[in-house]
Design an enzyme around this catalytic site. Sequence first.
Site, mmCIF file in Angstrom:
data_model
loop_
_atom_site.group_PDB
_atom_site.id
_atom_site.type_symbol
_atom_site.label_atom_id
_atom_site.label_comp_id
_atom_site.label_asym_id
_atom_site.label_seq_id
_atom_site.Cartn_x
_atom_site.Cartn_y
_atom_site.Cartn_z
ATOM 1 N N ALA A 65 0.740 -1.212 0.098
ATOM 2 C CA ALA A 65 -0.086 -0.043 -0.020
ATOM 3 C C ALA A 65 0.705 1.500 -0.039
ATOM 4 O O ALA A 65 0.769 2.209 -1.044
ATOM 5 C CB ALA A 65 -0.937 -0.041 1.196
ATOM 6 N N ASP A 254 -3.444 -2.779 4.042
ATOM 7 C CA ASP A 254 -3.851 -1.878 3.061
ATOM 8 C C ASP A 254 -4.660 -0.911 3.268
ATOM 9 O O ASP A 254 -4.806 -0.006 2.460
ATOM 10 C CB ASP A 254 -4.153 -3.003 1.617
ATOM 11 C CG ASP A 254 -2.800 -3.596 1.405
ATOM 12 O OD1 ASP A 254 -2.416 -3.298 0.368
ATOM 13 O OD2 ASP A 254 -2.367 -4.482 1.816
#
Length: 357
Positions: A65, A254
């Site tokens: 991420a 994430d």
Amino acid sequence: MSDAAPWLPRAAISGARYSAAELAAAGDQVFLLDQRELPAREIYVTLPDAPAVAEAIRAMVVRGAPAIGVAAAYGMALAAHASQRDDADAFTAAMRAAGAVLAASRPTAVNLAWAVDRLLAESLRVADRPGSERAEHLAEVARSIHRDDVASCREMGRVGALRLPEAGTVLTHCNAGALATGGYGTALGVIRAAIEAGKRIHVLADETRPYLQGARLTAWELHEDGIPVEVITDGMAAHFMRREAISAVIVGADRIARNGDVANKIGTYGLACLARAHRIPFYVAAPWSTVDLATPNGDAIPIEERSRDEVALIGGRSILPDGVGARHPAFDVTPAALITAIFTERGELDPTAIARG
């Protein structure tokens, strides 16, 4: 494509010998370490524009991420560089178009949309400036996102390292290291910081099917740093927990919802359940940019569904009979109640109190 880090001799912002993403000094190219090729080959892809960066994100050239967020910011900087001769209206339209393409490349990691939105807001603010000045400003904003991410990782590493034992084995899942961030890492940053503080930490890395980020990437990173690591298959964690061979579990994220639910690589939820059953602390490390206060809970997090082939093919050979399908959710959601603590650059957080920041 190059076998060497193409930004040298300029030092990588990552602070490491390698970097997941870097912007050329001239602001006209983005360099991504092709993580699909690791550990066999360490090569860099050179990308000229925002659509190419978006495709590289979608194709998993870069993943994780925070690293996706950095890459997307650099993609927006490329769009600004390409639009230097445009007037304010054309520049704004070009930046909106680039942002839409980048934001659509992967849906689950909130850092991507956060970085695109930040660059787009800056684009609107400086639209009336000369083209070269706009491009230089947006390149610097993108680099500041990268630098801030490295600093955040180091700070959350310091915070999380206090929780790890003086000696013991830590299990991690997927890859949440320098390759998944601007540098240093989230979950692996905590491990690195603990070792730098003199703690004797041994790592078990889940292989993390189907993309094998643990076996290919986490093991490569830790081995590069001389940190003791062994790889286990995803189905082995319960065995080692039952034998009291694991002191703690630490993973990245994430997206973190407002109620503290965490989306991370598929298989994370199962580990959290196992950790609770065996009374093992389960930690999450992520920058504050991964916290999405606009998403109320885990059920509202979009879960990316990826292709059958990523499950069915290993080394280019199918392991499934012809005509048999495969399910491939790339992420799952771990409820806040199963998480012992979340480490961010803002400190250690109770996952059920994320909304209070």
